[in-house]
Design an enzyme around this catalytic site. Structure first.
Site, PDB file in Angstrom:
ATOM      1  N   SER A  99      51.888  73.683  76.103  1.00  0.00           N
ATOM      2  CA  SER A  99      51.093  74.324  75.045  1.00  0.00           C
ATOM      3  C   SER A  99      49.981  73.394  74.554  1.00  0.00           C
ATOM      4  CB  SER A  99      51.982  74.772  73.880  1.00  0.00           C
ATOM      5  OG  SER A  99      52.529  73.675  73.200  1.00  0.00           O
ATOM      6  N   LYS A 150      57.643  70.951  65.389  1.00  0.00           N
ATOM      7  CA  LYS A 150      58.614  71.785  64.694  1.00  0.00           C
ATOM      8  C   LYS A 150      59.495  70.989  63.730  1.00  0.00           C
ATOM      9  CE  LYS A 150      58.513  75.499  64.913  1.00  0.00           C
ATOM     10  NZ  LYS A 150      57.768  76.795  64.749  1.00  0.00           N
TER      11      LYS A 150
END
Ligand code: PMP
Length: 315
Positions: free
Chosen positions: A274, A57
């Site tokens: 994830s 991110k």
């Protein structure tokens, strides 16, 4: 220079900065965890915890910040506002501190203590929202605050901001294409905001329309795949186009956990949940192939998930 940006001035000024280390992450070949694949099928993972804020991110957050500065939307004195308890928040707080931009985040009150502590350490202002309303509740509070005080806040809105997926179109996608010498045949990514899948996928499809773009998502609405969304039951991010992926793979929390443990022990890769989910999806793609170069993304490292009892409780 790591992230390709449209602003020559910033590019020059920040050459030796923390920001300049965003992107250009290693592409690691998974060598031991999938021993039974055909020798002509290889799986690679983009090691995104090498970014300075510790996750993929960083790319989206930094591009959102730079784009807002360039457009005159994030002017001096304004606070960057968004709803996120996860990696985007850490990335905003990291670069906010580095660039002198104050950051306000709305977060569901049940976000893990580690996360709230990390954000506090980095100096972000935190507004806790109703735990029962989850991330959609935090989103609503951010929207209300932005609407009530537009002079005070730049509302970054990662779910709707094109600078999110464009970061991956400009950096992650080109990196994957060049690191595989253009030989990538399948790209597999989990869906959160969908920025990674939409940005990388658009870039790769433009280079070669035969490259398959595959989305991994939680099998149902209640899951422990932190960072990923079950799109059918969640608020659909405006940047997401459900007709874009060539294929979807359903992912289960337990299988992802098992893969996280194996990646640590069999590959030396201590990654987040994830990433385990991404590896499971990549394996499912690989098992149907005689040859291919499959690239997936490992969004972050495992440190933030150590207190997750379901993942490490039995250790
Ligand atoms: N994994 C983790 C750990 C994340 O924090 C995120 C971001 N929400 C994702 C995957 C999904 O990335 P994207 O938002 O680009 O779809």
């Amino acid at each position: 220079m790591a992230l390709t940006l449209d602003q020559p001035k910033l590019r020059t000024i920040h050459l030796d900065s923390l920001e300049s280390r965003v992107g250009n992450t290693p592409l690691l070949r998974l060598r031991r965890v999938f021993p039974n694949l055909s020798p002509s099928v290889q799986i690679f993972a983009k090691a995104e915890w090498f970014n300075p804020g510790g996750s993929i991110k960083d790319r989206a957050a930094l591009n959102i910040i730079y784009t807002a500065i360039a457009k005159g939307e994030l002017t001096s004195g304004k606070r960057l506002l968004d709803s996120t308890s996860g990696n985007t928040g850490i990335a905003y707080a990291t670069f906010g501190a580095a660039l002198g931009i104050p950051v306000t985040l709305t977060i569901p009150a049940n976000a893990s203590e580690e996360r709230i502590s990390i954000l506090r350490v980095l100096g972000a202002e935190i507004i806790l929202t109703d735990a029962l309303e989850g991330s959609d509740g935090a989103l609503m509070v951010a929207q209300e605050m932005a609407a009530a005080s537009p002079e005070k806040y730049f509302y970054a809105n990662q779910y709707a901001n094109p600078a999110n997926w464009e970061a991956h179109y400009k950096s992650t996608g080109p990196e994957i294409y060049s690191q595989t010498n253009g030989h990538v045949t399948h790209f597999v990514s989990g869906l959160g905001t969908s920025g990674t899948l939409m940005g990388v996928g658009r870039y790769l499809r433009e280079q070669n329309p035969k490259i398959q773009i595959i989305a991994g998502q939680p099998k149902g609405p209640f899951h422990g795949l932190e960072g990923l969304k079950h799109m059918e039951s969640a608020q659909k991010p405006p940047i997401y186009d459900e007709n874009f992926p060539d294929r979807f793979i359903d992912l289960e929390t337990e299988t992802a956990h098992e893969m996280v443990r194996r990646l640590a022990r069999e590959e030396g890769l201590f990654v987040g949940i994830s990433s385990g989910a991404a590896a499971v999806a990549a394996l499912e793609v690989a098992q149907g192939l005689d040859e291919g170069i499959i690239v997936t993304v490992f969004p972050d490292a495992g440190y933030k998930y150590i207190s997750d009892k379901a993942l490490w409780g039995g250790e």
